[in-house]
Design an enzyme around this catalytic site. Structure first.
Site, PDB file in Angstrom:
ATOM      1  CG  HIS A  11      21.807  41.595 -94.755  1.00  0.00           C
ATOM      2  ND1 HIS A  11      21.566  41.414 -96.107  1.00  0.00           N
ATOM      3  CD2 HIS A  11      20.674  42.108 -94.236  1.00  0.00           C
ATOM      4  CE1 HIS A  11      20.331  41.786 -96.382  1.00  0.00           C
ATOM      5  NE2 HIS A  11      19.764  42.215 -95.267  1.00  0.00           N
ATOM      6  CG  HIS A  35      17.704  46.822 -93.455  1.00  0.00           C
ATOM      7  ND1 HIS A  35      19.045  46.778 -93.683  1.00  0.00           N
ATOM      8  CD2 HIS A  35      17.218  45.602 -93.761  1.00  0.00           C
ATOM      9  CE1 HIS A  35      19.370  45.576 -94.114  1.00  0.00           C
ATOM     10  NE2 HIS A  35      18.281  44.837 -94.172  1.00  0.00           N
ATOM     11  CD  GLU A  39      12.376  42.929 -89.333  1.00  0.00           C
ATOM     12  OE1 GLU A  39      13.288  42.220 -89.780  1.00  0.00           O
ATOM     13  OE2 GLU A  39      11.543  43.492 -90.045  1.00  0.00           O
ATOM     14  CG  ASP A  40      17.291  40.707 -87.197  1.00  0.00           C
ATOM     15  OD1 ASP A  40      16.207  40.107 -87.141  1.00  0.00           O
ATOM     16  OD2 ASP A  40      17.898  40.900 -88.266  1.00  0.00           O
TER      17      ASP A  40
END
Length: 156
Positions: A11, A35, A39-40
């Site tokens: 991704h 990006h 968050e991940d």
């Protein structure tokens, strides 16, 4: 892993490849690759700044802050759109739109109801937002994908 079964790294690589169509700016491309990192993963913004510099960290921070689906700010959908509408950094706009386009390109693995919701949101917000920010590179492809989804016959 993505819902498609592909490794997740495909991704951010796909988003960066899309961004390359609009800019060759190294900070923007690097931020596109990073990006979703805040968050991940357990990586911090400070680590990104230390490794890649203040500009890349700034862009990643703005992307994380503006992320519609992120947990960090827990903004609802309309709050996220209000914040995005205030965004003036073209690098953030390019990456957000490239992220949306990559997700549209790989949307077939999702349920039709989810596809329709995402396509509707894209048509109602992201496409006008793209026009407002004069980022027109991917408009026709985004519109075509959304049109096909919104006019899909669920019985076929």
């Amino acid at each position: 892993m993505r819902k498609s079964g592909e490794p997740y790294y495909t991704h951010p690589m796909g988003v960066a490849k899309i961004v390359l169509e609009a800019t060759k700016n190294a900070d923007t491309i690097l931020a596109a690759l990073l990006h979703d990192v805040i968050e991940d993963t357990m990586v911090t913004l400070e680590q990104i700044e230390l490794l890649y510099g203040m500009e890349v960290a700034y862009i990643v921070d703005m992307l994380t802050h503006y992320n519609t689906y992120g947990l960090r700010w827990k903004l609802d959908h309309s709050d996220s759109q209000i914040i995005l509408n205030q965004c003036k950094d073209i690098r953030v706009v390019q990456i957000k739109l490239a992220d949306r386009l990559h997700n549209l390109r790989t949307i077939a693995v999702r349920k039709l109801a989810d596809q329709k919701r995402i396509a509707k949101n894209t048509m109602e917000f992201y496409i006008p937002w793209s026009k407002k920010n004069n980022v027109l590179t991917w408009l026709s492809e985004m519109e075509n994908i959304c049109y096909q989804i919104l006019h899909a016959n669920p019985t076929l």
